[in-house]
Design an enzyme around this catalytic site. Structure first.
Site: not given
Length: 485
Positions: A182, A237
């Site tokens: 994002d 992540y």
């Protein structure tokens, strides 16, 4: 039904056309013979001159021996002359070579006459990519916005690895990214796959055309059918945040806060609850409880050791899963912080996985980093076949860590120290209800957060050199982008 007179008419026309063609061929033969006789008598070649004229002009030449300059020019599309049937006989090798070169020039790759095709062959490859997402509107290409892929493809073209039309149409080179990040999200182990020309010293040439905050770490050849998104087994992540985010709400969240062992145990206890397969429909946008794609498998979730930078204590949360939905990790971090700070009970996790709707906060995107992607199945199948390399990047781990220390960590630390991004977001946590809500109540609660997060977004836009905020929107999908930094 076709009548008999019409059939007779068609038959007559065919006979007439056959007669005309026969007479034309005979006339051409007479012209050729006459020219040959004239050559023997006079010693001059009149064949070409005679053939270039029409039948009427040939008769005039034979009778008078001269041709007027006002004679009717020859028409190549005249059927009676039969000239178009001999068109190929006059196509010399030079003319054919010219047409071939012209067609090749017009079909030159990319439609760019200045682009020279490399002598190297075209192969399918996987590229290890690292970048800082600050100042970019995400990884995926988006027309009119500054994205990582836009700069990356331009560098591939300038380096001579792909033609221009491949840059404009990524399907031609089978381009695919392993994960979409994002706005404002960084990556230290992103993988992209594409077909490119195997130019010499490709990594250096491509990096010379990129900004310093975007680096190609390594390139490896793969199978022709390799797809970095579909072949990926899992993604890891990490979320970098200051430890004062764990402080109870009763205590003041100062930057000199240091997390105790008891607090770190509580953090790991909440994170361990995410392991396994759960329905994360409340941790994303636009997913219903009965949607099968809302179920995701989390392999690992833990908090790593702490470290101190610029008098602030930091820690890294590592989450490994098969795949993630949009905003899922940031909402997982938001729920964990709400529970650790005492704003929500631990039982909220179980409720969030049920059919009811819950109001879950979404942490800022600044600290989120794509750390590593895994291709275990691909490596087992092709890594040891002797023709392909296993997609293991251990030899580049030192370079990756150096990039983190130079571009990723400093960006996050600087933003937090100057703008207090996480600290201002923590002040919005009491605005959430966290309890089970109806869909209408959830939408109303999301709209109420716009006012609280708008100031954060406006402050982020003032930071020089980093466009890290969105205009607040009314729907839930874009509501909390105001705190994306």
């Amino acid at each position: 039904m076709i009548t008999r007179p019409i059939l007779h008419t068609f038959h007559g026309l065919r006979l007439l056309l056959h007669t005309v063609r026969t007479s034309t061929v005979g006339l051409n033969m007479e012209v050729t013979n006459s020219a040959a006789e004239a050559k023997l008598e006079t010693g001059t070649d009149t064949t070409t001159e005679s053939l270039s004229k029409g039948p009427e002009e040939v008769e005039t030449c034979q009778n008078t021996g001269a041709t007027s300059s006002n004679d009717t020019p020859f028409k190549s599309n005249d059927v009676s002359t039969g000239k178009k049937f001999n068109k190929r006989r006059h196509n010399t090798k030079e003319e054919q070579s010219y047409r071939w070169k012209k067609a090749k020039l017009q079909s030159k790759p990319g439609g760019d006459p200045d682009w020279e095709r490399p002598t190297a062959k075209k192969r399918k490859v996987a590229c290890l990519l690292a970048y800082s997402g600050v100042g970019y509107m995400g990884m995926q290409r988006n027309q009119g916005f500054k994205t990582i892929e836009e700069d990356l493809l331009a560098a591939f073209y300038k380096a001579g690895a792909i033609p221009k039309d491949h840059m404009d149409c990524m399907q031609k080179m089978h381009f695919q990214r392993c994960a979409r990040t994002d706005k404002g999200v960084s990556a230290a182990g992103q993988i992209v796959s594409l077909k490119m020309y195997m130019i010499d010293d490709a990594v250096k040439k491509i990096n010379d055309c990129l900004a310093e905050s975007i680096r190609i770490i390594g390139i490896k050849r793969t199978t022709n059918g390799f797809d970095s998104k579909n072949a990926c087994d899992a993604r890891t992540y990490m979320y970098v945040l200051p430890t004062y985010s764990f402080a109870p709400t009763k205590e003041e969240t100062e930057q000199d806060f240091r997390a105790t062992d008891e607090i770190m145990e509580k953090v790991n206890d909440v994170l361990s609850a995410y392991k396994g397969t759960h329905n994360f429909h409340n941790f994303t946008s636009g997913k219903k409880f009965k949607d099968p794609s809302a179920k995701r498998y989390i392999i690992e979730s833990k908090c790593l050791n702490t470290f101190v930078r610029d008098d602030i204590e930091w820690t890294v949360i590592s989450i490994k899963g098969q795949s993630f939905m949009i905003h899922q990790i940031r909402k997982m971090i938001g729920m964990m912080l709400a529970i650790v700070r005492g704003l929500a009970p631990r039982s909220m996790l179980e409720k969030a996985w049920q059919s009811g709707k819950c109001d879950i906060p979404k942490a800022p995107g600044l600290g989120l980093v794509l750390d590593k992607v895994h291709f275990d199945h691909y490596n087992r199948k092709y890594g040891g076949d002797g023709l392909h390399e296993a997609l293991e990047w251990d030899e580049h781990q030192e370079t990756v860590e150096k990039f983190k220390e130079q571009y990723i960590y400093p960006t996050i630390i600087k933003a937090e120290k100057e703008d207090r991004v996480m600290q201002r977001w923590l002040s919005t946590l009491p605005l959430h209800r966290y309890e089970g809500l109806s869909e209408e109540e959830t939408d109303n609660s999301a709209q109420q957060q716009d006012g609280a997060t708008q100031l954060t977004a406006e402050a982020d836009t003032t930071r020089e050199g980093a466009d890290t905020s969105d205009v607040p929107a009314k729907d839930e999908d874009t509501m909390q982008q105001a705190v994306d930094t």
